[in-house]
Design a protein around this motif. Structure first.
Motif: not given
Length: 365
Positions: A107-113, A134-141, A160-165
């Motif tokens: 949710e924080s990442i969605v707000d930033d974007l 760790y980097r890959h998981s964040l970047n894909v998200c 939901l999409l971000g959590l799955g990513a």
């Protein structure tokens, strides 16, 4: 500030941005002077590009996809929680902290974007030595959420999409480290172990409190391909959940643009070419086109060669035509530094094209 390949670094140059180690601690600060020992160390840790200070490019703004505090928090949560999962667990033990921890983070990442109207997919594997997973998981998200925003998903669907990513590769926490990080070609048996991460991830997530089943299916299906040639079940087309079809693209892109022990990182234009080789077979054409249109194919700060023989730095990207950026010209065709660098806008100078990028031996087609 500009982006430079490690192989182009020279002693005496000064660092433009902080570099973090695997524990999130600052390894080198801004303006640290580069020497041979530092260059060897950076190369040893697998960094391909770093930002250096350059007074000729002081006014070039390097925008980030999300706030630095959000990024460091995300990497720390991934590091702490994934390390817990890597520890041997008793049969039947659940991980009830996953849903609460990562839902709030997404949710924080969605707000930033959402606060960045002109955000584009940028190379994220530059100033950090964090563990690849760790980097890959964040970047894909990040990449997937940006595409989801452009596509028009609601905030609920984006979460939901971000959590799955973010958790798409969580099954790799249960793959043996020596197999996951093997620097040479995998045996058939080892590759079979790697492929099991999709099913392991699904089993880890499907019954977790706070983890919707759709997010679990992202872990399960992100290696499926629309022609049925993926794994683990060989699903085709619409049999694959739409979220997983987005993640298939961003997962492959980030994997290609990240340095690995067995190969150097590709640059965005190279990775895009590989993705398009699978257009209509592995990846949906419409999704790939949306990805292409919102990707910074030549990142701001990247050193590029022009068809005029001059060399410069990408100073600005046009969102509508990212492959035709504004370039700050720094050297003449003979490689001599200009006393007065100037900007050339490739969007209206159609006779001039980018022919090469620092750090690559091949010419731009």
């Amino acid at each position: 500030m500009r982006l430079i390949a490690i192989n182009s670094l020279q002693p005496g140059m000064k660092l433009g941005k902080k570099i973090y180690n695997e524990d999130g601690i600052v390894l080198l600060s801004e303006n640290a002077e580069i020497n041979d020992a530092i260059i060897r160390r950076l190369r040893h840790h697998g960094l391909d590009y770093i930002y250096i200070a350059d007074h000729r490019t002081d006014d070039i703004q390097i925008s980030e996809m999300i706030e630095e505090t959000t990024r460091r928090r995300a990497l720390n949560e991934l590091r702490v929680n994934f390390k817990k999962l890597m520890e041997p667990a008793m049969k039947g033990v659940a991980y009830p902290y996953l849903g609460k921890t990562f839902s709030g983070l997404v949710e924080s990442i969605v707000d930033d974007l959402s606060s960045r109207e002109d955000a584009m997919i940028m190379m994220m594997n530059i100033d950090s030595m964090d563990h690849y997973l760790y980097r890959h998981s964040l970047n894909v998200c990040l990449y997937t959420l940006l595409l989801g925003q452009v596509y028009g998903y609601s905030k609920e669907d984006l979460t939901l999409l971000g959590l799955g990513a973010m958790l798409h590769d969580i099954g790799k926490t249960k793959v043996p480290r020596d197999v996951l990080n093997k620097p040479s070609q995998l045996t058939d048996e080892e590759f079979a172990q790697i492929k099991q991460h999709t099913e392991i991830g699904f089993k880890l997530l499907k019954d977790e409190p706070g983890i919707p089943l759709k997010a679990a299916h992202c872990a399960y299906q992100h290696h499926e391909r629309i022609n049925g040639g993926g794994y683990p079940r060989g699903l085709k087309g619409d049999e694959i959940h739409e979220f997983a079809r987005w993640i298939a693209i961003t997962d492959a892109f980030d994997a290609m643009t990240t340095h690995r022990v067995y190969r150097p990182a590709m640059l965005p234009h190279q990775a895009l070419e590989v993705l398009y080789a699978g257009c209509g077979e592995w990846y949906e054409k419409s999704k790939l086109e949306l990805f292409r249109d919102h990707m910074a194919i030549y990142p701001v700060g990247m050193t590029v060669d022009l068809s005029t023989g001059e060399r410069g730095v990408v100073a600005k990207i046009h969102k509508a035509i990212p492959h035709r950026p504004v370039v700050r010209v720094l050297t003449d065709p003979d490689g001599v530094d200009l006393k007065s660098p100037y900007d050339i806008d490739l969007s209206n100078r159609l006779s001039v094209v980018i022919t090469g990028v620092d750090g690559t031996k091949e010419a731009i087609k």
